[in-house]
Design an enzyme around this catalytic site. Structure first.
Site, PDB file in Angstrom:
ATOM      1  N   CYS A 112       0.802  -1.229   0.000  1.00 31.03           N
ATOM      2  CA  CYS A 112       0.000   0.000   0.000  1.00 31.03           C
ATOM      3  C   CYS A 112       0.833   1.276   0.000  1.00 31.03           C
ATOM      4  O   CYS A 112       0.316   2.353  -0.257  1.00 31.03           O
ATOM      5  CB  CYS A 112      -0.953  -0.023   1.184  1.00 31.03           C
ATOM      6  SG  CYS A 112      -1.906  -1.556   1.229  1.00 31.03           S
ATOM      7  N   HIS A 259      -3.956   6.176   1.241  1.00 30.56           N
ATOM      8  CA  HIS A 259      -4.283   4.828   0.773  1.00 30.56           C
ATOM      9  C   HIS A 259      -5.684   4.471   1.254  1.00 30.56           C
ATOM     10  O   HIS A 259      -6.033   4.725   2.411  1.00 30.56           O
ATOM     11  CB  HIS A 259      -3.255   3.833   1.317  1.00 30.56           C
ATOM     12  CG  HIS A 259      -3.741   2.415   1.302  1.00 30.56           C
ATOM     13  ND1 HIS A 259      -4.101   1.778   0.130  1.00 30.56           N
ATOM     14  CD2 HIS A 259      -3.972   1.531   2.311  1.00 30.56           C
ATOM     15  CE1 HIS A 259      -4.509   0.552   0.431  1.00 30.56           C
ATOM     16  NE2 HIS A 259      -4.446   0.378   1.737  1.00 30.56           N
ATOM     17  N   ASN A 289     -10.218  -2.191  -1.631  1.00 25.67           N
ATOM     18  CA  ASN A 289      -8.817  -1.895  -1.341  1.00 25.67           C
ATOM     19  C   ASN A 289      -7.955  -2.580  -2.404  1.00 25.67           C
ATOM     20  O   ASN A 289      -7.846  -3.811  -2.425  1.00 25.67           O
ATOM     21  CB  ASN A 289      -8.485  -2.408   0.067  1.00 25.67           C
ATOM     22  CG  ASN A 289      -7.031  -2.193   0.448  1.00 25.67           C
ATOM     23  OD1 ASN A 289      -6.168  -1.994  -0.398  1.00 25.67           O
ATOM     24  ND2 ASN A 289      -6.766  -2.240   1.740  1.00 25.67           N
TER      25      ASN A 289
END
Lengths: 332, 80
Positions: A112, A259, A289
């Site tokens: 990430c 993120h 995600n």
């Protein structure tokens, strides 16, 4: 020489798994509850034979419809789901995209925080005169690591790829970076088997955790409680350090893109940091995600939807597996 | 925090049915229409962090059974 982001495009796989599909499999949840808590209604999932490279190619081709690919002299490919152990996926992609042989190409293995590290490398290469035009690709098919009965991770993660052009420019468009690592978090977010330390187990034992998520050691494991603890400890510090290192304050930042982990966590971070809702990106609705791809997706969507415009200062911050984090400020 | 306020807050943030009365003896793992699943755990962890500045490990979270056991983890001196 300064560096600036010139183009961003992304590509999502065709297959969609929406909350209704998940609820049919995991009946203790409702579709509305999943969306309310995670902010995710659907996520795109790569096909069985569709790889990070396959997702990257259409994202790059969207760029090439508006940018001369012959200008690119460096290709950085960020993924944790490469096509091969060797060679680097970047080398395969160089040929598939028809980039010149004078293109430097290499992979970076980060999750990430990967887009931020890619920006830092691109800025460094341009500042040092190594490159003038960097194609940064972030691509993930993390769904391939998720056990079919791991409802938590199936809910959160989606697959995607993004392509970003960072080019030498008279105007500075990428400012100072804050990068950080805490390897003590390795055990809390990892795929244990499959590398040289622990080879893939052809007959793994499935184990259910306290919440009923099933997985084995070939799959992704995430301790959500520890990830929460890490995030709420490090993100506020990194956020302040980014502002301090750039001699600025949140009032002078037009927009903040973190993120996109999940709605609950991102909203909690926003409240902790006192960031106004209207200058904080929070949108996982159609993608979930997507690891190192969430920040470029957010940037592209923010540009397309006029949430940010030419001249705006945008603070970016990625955090996750490693633990690893990184942030900077860019000027659009 | 007053115990009554704590019970009400728990009911609210965890979206526990209003017809269930929350007491110290209430067992999270044996409650109608409620499961201490990953979403509920994330909510609970954030709630405790926000209200008591207290962080839990996964092992501690998994040890929670009753509301009383949660209060003991937070520290009984936080309640009146």
């Amino acid at each position: 020489m300064n560096a600036k982001i010139k183009h961003i495009e992304y590509h999502l796989p065709d297959k969609i798994v929406d909350n209704e599909i998940l609820v049919r499999e995991f009946q203790e949840w409702t579709a509305d509850k999943i969306e309310k808590k995670t902010g995710i209604r659907e996520r795109h999932i790569a096909g069985e034979n569709e790889t990070s490279l396959d997702l990257a190619i259409p994202a790059c081709n969207k760029i090439f419809s508006q940018y001369d690919k012959n200008k690119i002299d460096c290709l950085i490919f960020c993924t944790q789901t490469p096509d091969y152990y060797m060679p680097a996926t970047a080398c395969v992609l160089q040929e598939r995209l028809g980039l010149g042989k004078n293109t430097g190409a290499f992979d970076i293995n980060l999750g990430c925080s990967g887009f931020i590290y890619g920006l830092a490398i691109a800025k460094g290469f341009i500042a040092a005169g190594v490159s003038k035009s960097v194609l940064l690709v972030t691509a993930e098919t993390l769904s391939k690591f998720v056990h079919p009965l791991d409802k938590t991770n199936r809910t959160l993660f989606g697959d995607a790829a993004a392509a970003t052009i960072i080019e030498a420019d008279d105007e500075n468009g990428i400012f100072e970076f804050v990068l950080g690592t805490d390897g003590s978090g390795v055990e809390n977010l990892l795929v244990r088997n499959g590398g040289m330390r622990n080879k893939i187990n052809p007959f793994p034992e499935d184990i259910a955790d306290e919440q009923g998520n099933v997985r084995n050691e070939n799959n992704i494991y995430m301790d959500a409680t520890e990830i929460f603890n890490f995030t709420t400890a490090e993100v506020p510090k990194a956020f302040s350090e980014i502002l301090n290192k750039n001699n600025t304050s949140i009032d002078k930042i037009n927009y903040v893109i973190f993120h996109q982990a999940n709605k609950f966590l991102n909203d909690y971070l926003r409240k902790m940091l006192g960031i106004a809702e209207e200058k904080y990106y929070l949108n996982l609705l159609h993608t979930g995600n997507t690891v190192s791809v969430t920040i470029p997706i957010a940037l592209k969507d923010s540009l397309d939807n006029h949430l940010i415009k030419h001249g705006d200062y945008v603070l970016l911050l990625g955090f996750g597996v490693g633990y690893s984090w990184g942030g900077t400020i860019i000027r659009i | 925090m007053k115990k009554e306020d704590f019970f009400n807050s728990l009911q609210d943030v965890l979206e526990i049915d209003e017809d269930i009365e929350i007491t110290e003896a209430t067992n999270f793992k044996n409650m109608k229409h409620f499961e201490l699943d990953s979403i509920a755990i994330m909510t609970l962890v954030a709630f405790v962090h926000e209200k008591f500045n207290r962080k839990f490990t996964a092992v501690q979270i998994n040890s929670i059974t009753t509301v009383r056991s949660l209060m003991e983890l937070i520290g009984l001196d936080h309640f009146e």
